[in-house]
Design a protein around this motif. Structure first.
Motif, PDB file in Angstrom:
ATOM      1  N   TYR A 122      44.144   1.536   8.701  1.00 60.73           N
ATOM      2  CA  TYR A 122      45.337   0.903   9.283  1.00 60.73           C
ATOM      3  C   TYR A 122      45.751  -0.376   8.569  1.00 60.73           C
TER       4      TYR A 122
ATOM      5  N   ARG B 180      52.621   4.022  13.013  1.00 61.71           N
ATOM      6  CA  ARG B 180      51.590   4.867  13.632  1.00 61.71           C
ATOM      7  C   ARG B 180      51.765   6.342  13.291  1.00 61.71           C
ATOM      8  N   ARG B 181      53.006   6.802  13.240  1.00 60.27           N
ATOM      9  CA  ARG B 181      53.183   8.248  13.257  1.00 60.27           C
ATOM     10  C   ARG B 181      54.008   8.836  12.120  1.00 60.27           C
TER      11      ARG B 181
HETATM   12  C1  3PG Z   1      43.262   3.450  15.670  1.00 61.09           C
HETATM   13  O1  3PG Z   1      42.764   3.545  14.548  1.00 61.09           O
HETATM   14  O2  3PG Z   1      43.831   2.429  16.085  1.00 61.09           O
HETATM   15  C2  3PG Z   1      43.187   4.613  16.630  1.00 61.09           C
HETATM   16  O3  3PG Z   1      41.968   5.205  16.583  1.00 61.09           O
HETATM   17  C3  3PG Z   1      44.285   5.623  16.321  1.00 61.09           C
HETATM   18  O4  3PG Z   1      45.412   4.912  16.460  1.00 61.09           O
HETATM   19  P1  3PG Z   1      46.888   5.480  16.629  1.00 61.09           P
HETATM   20  O5  3PG Z   1      46.895   6.439  17.769  1.00 61.09           O
HETATM   21  O6  3PG Z   1      47.677   4.223  16.892  1.00 61.09           O
HETATM   22  O7  3PG Z   1      47.245   6.111  15.310  1.00 61.09           O
END
Ligand code: 3PG
Length: 247
Positions: free
Chosen positions: A90, A114-115
């Motif tokens: 991330y 995120r997506r």
């Molecule tokens: C993270 O790494 O924060 C979660 O495990 C997955 O996050 P996300 O649903 O925001 O992609």
């Protein structure tokens, strides 16, 4: 027909605090432990057996696998760890609160981070104390291969060699496989298996600690897939994951 089971880890401490986690190695919460145990009980009740198990280098997935196997009295099964199953990295968001980021940058930007398939979050500096470069568990990797950020496309690119070289050959040999991994490394596998378009994967969310069963044909193409247990509860849990990035 082959069966493959994918399980996202149970709730982690940073899931509970709604913080971007990525490659940060956080613990399961007591709820997460219960979810993992429940997953193991469901698998046992449904008569699942495994020959080989795969997980990431991160303890929330490893403990989830162990709790599952313990409920099944199968802790003796071989466990293969791979960084390729780690959560999507991330970047500079690791550690930050998802809802706070949405307040600061807007829901749409956080949804993109995120997506979206190919927009990575801002990268970590290699010298950032949060960077995993230099972490002993990745010592055998080329340091440049330890990511500083990743979009889902990058995650697909590093998950697929593991699928092609390890998991798919094992399934074709008749080994019954369970993979305990992470929201986005599982989304990468689901995208590949279900052949989901780049712009449609944005709507796919994986709930914590619920076994996702794939029935595969001889070419490992899905015949059907389903969450074990209460389907409505699984859909609710997936919707709750989608909402974590809203202000
Ligand atoms: C993270 O790494 O924060 C979660 O495990 C997955 O996050 P996300 O649903 O925001 O992609």
């Amino acid at each position: 027909m082959y069966k493959l089971v994918l399980i996202r880890h149970g709730e982690s401490t940073w899931n509970l605090e709604n913080r971007f986690t990525g490659w940060t190695d956080v613990e399961l919460t007591p709820t997460g432990v219960d979810q993992a145990k429940q997953a193991g009980r469901l698998l046992k009740e449904a008569g699942f057996e495994f020959d080989i198990t795969y997980t990431s280098m991160l303890k929330r997935a490893v403990w989830t696998l162990w709790h599952c196997l313990d409920q099944m009295d199968r802790t003796w099964l071989p466990v293969v760890h791979s960084w390729r199953l780690n959560e999507r990295h991330y970047g500079a968001l690791q550690g930050l609160n998802k809802a706070d980021m949405a307040k600061q940058y807007g829901d749409a930007q956080v949804l993109t981070w995120r997506r979206s398939y190919d927009t990575p979050p801002p990268a970590l500096e290699p010298t950032d104390p949060r960077s995993e470069r230099g972490d002993l568990r990745y010592a055998k990797m080329n340091p440049e291969d330890v990511p500083l950020t990743e979009c889902l496309k990058d995650t697909v690119a590093r998950v697929m060699p593991f699928w092609n070289d390890a998991v798919a050959p094992a399934i074709k040999l008749g080994k019954r496989v369970v993979i305990a991994a992470h929201g986005n490394s599982i989304r990468a596998l689901v995208k590949y298996l279900d052949n989901i378009a780049d712009d449609a994967i944005v709507g796919v969310n994986i709930p914590n600690g619920i076994p996702l069963v794939y029935e595969l044909d001889a070419d490992l193409k899905p015949i059907r897939s389903y969450y074990l247990g209460d389907a409505e509860a699984a859909a609710k849990a997936a919707a709750a994951v989608a909402n974590q990035g809203k202000a």
